[in-house]
Write a protein that holds these residues in place. Structure first.
Motif, PDB file in Angstrom:
ATOM      1  N   LYS A 181       0.831  -1.214   0.000  1.00  0.00           N
ATOM      2  CA  LYS A 181       0.000   0.000   0.000  1.00  0.00           C
ATOM      3  C   LYS A 181       0.860   1.257   0.000  1.00  0.00           C
TER       4      LYS A 181
ATOM      5  N   LYS B   2      -0.927   0.064  -8.485  1.00  0.00           N
ATOM      6  CA  LYS B   2       0.010   0.798  -7.632  1.00  0.00           C
ATOM      7  C   LYS B   2      -0.003   2.288  -7.974  1.00  0.00           C
TER       8      LYS B   2
ATOM      9  N   LEU C  53      -2.124   4.564  -6.085  1.00  0.00           N
ATOM     10  CA  LEU C  53      -1.767   4.920  -4.706  1.00  0.00           C
ATOM     11  C   LEU C  53      -1.301   6.369  -4.623  1.00  0.00           C
TER      12      LEU C  53
END
Lengths: 422, 724
Positions: free
Chosen positions: B476, B549, B552
């Motif tokens: 994360k 990703k 994020l």
């Protein structure tokens, strides 16, 4: 479960030595014919697992039955392996029939399976060692064949056995004894190759020389430091490997599944336990029968009589029978309990006795006696010739099947872990 | 026919058909002749040896031997004179004369008027052969062919006695039966000597077979021991062996008939092979073929074993291998591959050659069976290790070693197949025999197939496991500065390496990969190259993973930079490796390039689109030809603030690929610098020089270029310094 069925059929047909000698079990046949009903209610599961256990018990009982071939004979050993392979196949199909991959990977079944396959891996080394042992027997057979050929009556039966033939047979049998004793006595003192027991004529120096050379061992030239005669065969396992230790690892501390585990796995914990016990008792009997490195039957094994396992009695009976055989006085120093090894020992000893201090020409009685002993020899030779190769193939099959089953199941165990993280 | 009991120990003593004196003389004569040359010097030693050796035997035997020894001493000058009245010493019929007599007898057996042969002749002949053997004991050339390529005299003698023995014991018609009856004593004498001769040949055969390499090792580890002596001279015929007991150092050149220093793979010089073959011929002719093949087989098996050991390969149990740490196992695999390739490419052909040359002519089938057995045995031992490696826990880093092993097995298979197919077309007359060799090789072949499949499955599974490890990588935490993600870096380098095994992997996937039921459908369309399909699957997964990703990042521009960085890295790796490029294909690379351009556009729009809007005269700055100064001031403020912000944040962003970095800067500069310059050109004049200009126009065109030149350095410090 179509996927399971197709993979099982393809995997067995791809096996290098596919055995049709033992039929598919009832269970796996059923799974092959048509897929089981989709609702895997517990009662069906239980029934099939019970059937597996009962079948295992029956197969083992058959081995002890009075109709069965003589215990620890080549023939019997092949039966034993057949039974093992059937059990393994059923075990495999029970696992796949019941448990979806995810179920196999769930505790405590994953742990029980991992433990089982740890034990199974040890059985693989055992298979290799047993193959060496069978190879040794094959070489023994060649020496027997030499003796048999030397003593074989000439076609027209007119000629008598000459000194040369007797000596040749005795030499072959002496070589055989050394081969069989191999590591035990390092052959020292036994070797007196060509001259019966009484060296003569100034050839003494020669016999002496031979003894000293074989006694110190490196005359073998194998560089293995085995301390055995130059005829000795090398093993495929490392020198520190021990069949006895391996047996202990296979059967030692085999956990009896707790009722809680049995319940939570839908009975599969019992199936794993069953398979482990069958694996042990099979390995135990094979090590007992066949020469292998550091053969020892010290592994203890007990099954709780009260656990409700239908095979507990047969496994224990088989274990005890083999143990009894090993305690038999004249088998104590045998390289293996295989009946045929006993026959080899017996008839080569008989022949050595009969030909010891023979007077030439042999009188009729003596000649008949020698021929009688030679005849026994020929028979053992034949049995070995017919039995060793199939047995070796079966041992190999055992190896491959264990590997394959292990791979399949471990794959299943590892796959859902990946899926769950999706 | 009278039967005289003769204990084996006393066998050379004759029956009562000879006078007592004759018996004694005969015996002495034989004893003398056995050791005739060296007897006097060795007599004491022989006695001693006899005593030593007899320690294990019964006292009775010992007494007998000592008696025999002293009898020999007495006999030193007592020549056996046989039955011809008073011939001078040493004038018994020569071996040649006796041989001629035997030959006549043998030849006549097929004719109408079979000759007979006397017991005495049989006995003398047997004795003469013994002498011949004893005398040639120390002769280095005893097995060398005679002049004109004739067989060595020693072998000729042994062959003759073998033929004689079979003639006497066989029952070929009346003569044979008659022979057995008439020559009872002679039969025993002849077969007895034949057997001893065979034992002698067997020992010599074994000695000659010992690999010089093996001998060397043995010497090194065990210098001067009795066994080392045995290497050179195993127990053999006659007394000479006794003399060896005192020797310590053995000239290595003697050990193998002049074969010292030969290569391990080709241990046998031609003349040694010649001698081995002569011995084989003799043993087979005498019916001792099983003894012969056993000795040969065991000796070569041990030699091969030693060869493996000298290549560093040590047997390990499967249990141990499965538990071994990867670092250790990796080394072991390297050793294994080296050893395996050596055995397959060099060892087998050397053994094959040796078997073929030693077992020639009518013995060819024996050699073929031995070779097959040898090959099977040596290879199966090696395959145990392979099985074990295939069973170890799968891990990405193991892929390449597993593939190396796979290739070694794959490349070895045709060699075994070639041997096998030469067995499947058996030479005429050899069908039943050659089948055992064919069976052994077929067995080996199926083991190779099986272990290869196991390695292949393992390799395919390891590669497929990449999927799940990519899926599992769901961190994360975004990478700072939008830089190349470690997963991308690892995976692309891994795949680049993987593609160096492209051909092998394609084969592995075609032949050994069983698609799992859960991901089978997606692969069907590309089943022509399942490896490529799997690789693409991995690339797509990586792509998806990176897109996830990228989300994020809160800043969309940074998100684009991240995608650009990673996309660029992937593309660079693909373009940099022809192998991976070939698998992935140009279409995919083009598609990725398009993606990259899109990210670039997204970035431009996101960051610089806004800046450009500030500089655009969209009707707010100039209204009816009049510049609205407050608006203009606001625009300059906005621009300065935006540049300030961009310099601060994007200077810290990372574009480590220089080309991409410069492309980005060029494209930014190309859009923004001219726009700003023209903006300046149009509106700078509206500010009064000095304070006002300084307040609103903080950047010149060159300053702007400078700022752009320092974007994506990943270095926030320099920015702040410059700002101040």
């Amino acid at each position: 479960m179509p996927a399971t069925d197709s993979s099982s059929s393809s995997s067995s047909s791809s096996s290098p030595a596919h055995h049709t000698s033992f039929g598919r079990s009832i269970l796996s046949l059923r799974h092959h014919g048509f897929p089981p009903t989709p609702d895997h209610s517990h009662s069906t599961d239980d029934r099939e697992i019970d059937a597996f256990q009962r079948h295992a018990a029956d197969l083992l009982l058959d081995l002890l039955h009075s109709d069965a071939p003589e215990i620890l004979s080549l023939h019997w050993t092949r039966h034993l392996l057949d039974s093992f392979l059937i059990c393994l196949e059923e075990f495999r199909s029970v696992l796949f029939a019941h448990a979806h991959a995810a179920a196999l990977a769930r505790a405590p079944l994953d742990r029980l399976l991992a433990d089982f396959f740890d034990r199974a891996v040890k059985a693989l080394d055992l298979c290799n060692a047993l193959r060496d042992g069978l190879d040794l027997l094959r070489h023994c057979r060649k020496h027997l064949a030499i003796a048999a050929a030397a003593l074989a009556p000439s076609p027209a039966g007119a000629a008598q056995l000459g000194e040369g033939q007797i000596r040749r047979a005795r030499k072959a049998l002496t070589d055989l004894t050394i081969l069989m004793l191999d590591d035990k006595d390092a052959g020292g003192g036994q070797r007196n190759r060509s001259f019966g027991r009484a060296p003569k004529d100034g050839h003494q120096g020669r016999g002496h020389h031979r003894r000293s050379s074989s006694g110190s061992g490196s005359g073998s030239g194998s560089g293995s430091g085995s301390g055995s005669g130059f005829r000795s065969l090398s093993w495929s396992v490392s020198r520190s490997w021990s069949a006895s230790r391996q047996l202990q690892a296979i059967g030692g501390n085999l956990p009896v599944p707790r009722p809680h585990d049995v319940a939570s796995t839908g009975g599969l914990a019992s199936a794993v336990y069953t398979m482990a016990a069958v694996l042990f008792v099979t390995a135990w009997a094979l090590v007992a029968a066949i020469p292998c490195q550091d053969r020892g039957l010290h592994a203890h094994f007990t099954v709780p009589r009260t656990g409700g396992f239908p095979w507990a009695g047969p496994v224990t009976a088989l274990y005890d029978r083999v143990l009894d055989e090993s305690k038999n006085k004249d088998r104590k120093h045998s390289p293996g309990l295989l009946k045929e090894i006993h026959q080899i020992e017996r008839c080569s000893r008989h022949l050595m006795e009969v030909t010891d201090a023979a007077h030439f020409p042999l009188d009729h009685d003596k000649e008949a006696e020698v021929q009688g002993a030679a005849h026994e020899l020929v028979q053992v030779c034949e049995t070995l010739k017919d039995g060793l190769d199939p047995l070796e193939r079966q041992v190999r099959e055992m190896f491959h099947r264990i590997v394959r089953t292990r791979t399949e199941i471990l794959d299943c165990l590892s796959r859902p872990n990946a899926n769950t993280t999706e | 026919m009278e039967r005289i009991p003769i204990p084996i120990a006393m066998l050379p003593q004759k029956s009562s058909s000879f006078s007592q004196a004759t018996v004694r003389e005969e015996k002495l004569g034989r004893n003398l002749s056995l050791g005739a040359i060296k007897l006097t010097e060795h007599i004491e030693r022989v006695k001693k040896d006899a005593e030593d050796a007899a320690a294990a035997a019964s006292d009775k035997d010992k007494d007998k031997d000592v008696a025999a020894g002293s009898a020999e001493g007495d006999a030193a000058d007592a020549a056996g004179d046989g039955e011809t009245p008073a011939p001078p010493p040493h004038e018994e019929p020569s071996l040649a004369e006796l041989s001629a007599e035997v030959d006549d007898f043998l030849a006549s057996r097929d004719g109408d008027a079979p000759l007979s042969i006397s017991e005495v002749t049989l006995d003398r002949f047997a004795s003469a052969v013994e002498v011949e053997i004893a005398q040639s004991e120390d002769d280095e050339d005893k097995w060398a062919p005679g002049e004109d390529g004739e067989q060595p005299p020693l072998l000729a003698a042994i062959r003759r006695i073998a033929t004689l023995a079979s003639a006497l014991t066989a029952s070929g018609g009346n003569n044979g039966a008659e022979g057995a009856v008439r020559y009872t004593i002679g039969v025993h004498r002849v077969t007895g000597v034949l057997h001893r001769a065979m034992t002698f040949v067997e020992d010599e055969f074994h000695e000659l077979l010992e690999d010089p390499l093996v001998a060397k090792i043995s010497h090194a580890t065990d210098p001067g021991s009795a066994s080392a002596k045995a290497m050179r001279r195993p127990p053999s015929f006659g007394h000479a062996a006794g003399a060896e007991q005192d020797r310590c150092v053995i000239p290595s050149s003697e050990g193998s008939g002049g074969g010292g220093g030969a290569e391990a793979s080709q241990p046998f010089p031609a003349e040694t092979v010649e001698r081995l073959r002569a011995m084989v011929d003799a043993m087979v002719a005498a019916g001792y073929e099983t003894e012969c093949t056993e000795v040969f087989l065991v000796a070569r098996r041990n030699a091969l074993d030693t060869a493996l050991l000298s290549l560093g390969y040590e047997k390990a149990s499967i249990d141990d291998v499965v538990k071994m740490a990867w670092e250790g196992l990796e080394t072991e695999i390297g050793t294994w591959i080296k050893a395996f390739r050596h055995i397959v490419n060099v060892g087998l052909s050397a053994e094959h050659d040796l078997c073929a040359r030693v077992f020639a002519g009518s013995n060819t089938h024996l050699g073929r069976d031995i070779f097959a057995d040898l090959a099977r045995c040596a290879m199966l031992k090696m395959l145990n290790f392979t099985e074990a490696v295939a069973m170890t826990k799968r891990a990405a880093e193991k892929l390449f070693k597993v593939l190396d092993m796979y290739e070694a097995i794959r490349d070895g298979a045709p060699i075994v197949d070639a041997y096998l197919s030469s067995y499947e077309t058996p030479e005429k007359g050899g069908d039943s025999r050659s089948s055992s060799g064919a069976e052994a090789l077929a067995d080996l072949k199926s083991e190779l197939v099986s272990v290869r499949a196991r390695l292949g499955e393992s390799a395919a599974a390891i590669f497929c496991d990449l999927e799940s490890s990519i899926r599992a990588d769901a961190g994360k935490q975004p990478v700072p500065g939008g830089a190349v993600h470690p997963l991308t870096r690892y995976l692309m380098n891994y795949l680049k390496y993987v593609c160096e095994y492209k051909n092998t992997l394609e084969q592995v996937f075609r032949e050994h990969h069983r698609p799992d039921s859960d991901d089978a459908p997606g692969h069907d369309s590309e089943s022509s190259n399942p490896f490529a399909a799997q690789l693409m699957e991995v690339m797509e997964l990586l792509h998806d993973n990176l897109e996830a990703k990228s989300r994020l990042y809160k800043d969309l521009a940074l998100s684009s930079i991240f995608l650009m960085n990673n996309g660029r890295y992937m593309l660079q790796k693909i373009r940099g490796s022809p192998e991976i490029n070939a698998v992935v294909g140009e279409a995919w690379a083009r598609k990725r390039s398009t993606d990259l351009r899109q990210y670039h556009k997204n970035y431009q729009r996101e960051t610089w689109g806004r800046v450009l809007n500030v500089l655009r005269d969209d009707g707010g700055i100039t209204v009816k030809g009049h510049v609205q100064k407050p608006v203009l001031k606001e625009r300059f403020k906005q621009f300065n603030a935006a540049m300030d912000e961009i310099q601060r944040t994007q200077g810290a962003w990372v574009v480590s690929d220089e080309q991409l970095q410069s492309e980005l800067r060029v494209s930014i500069a190309a859009v923004i610098v001219p726009a700003y310059r023209s903006f300046l050109g149009r509106f700078a004049q509206h500010f009064t020089a000095g304070r006002q200009t300084e307040k609103y126009i903080k950047l010149s065109g060159e300053d702007l270029e400078g700022i752009i030149e320092e974007l994506f350095e990943g270095n926030a410090v320099s920015m702040t310094r410059r700002r101040n």
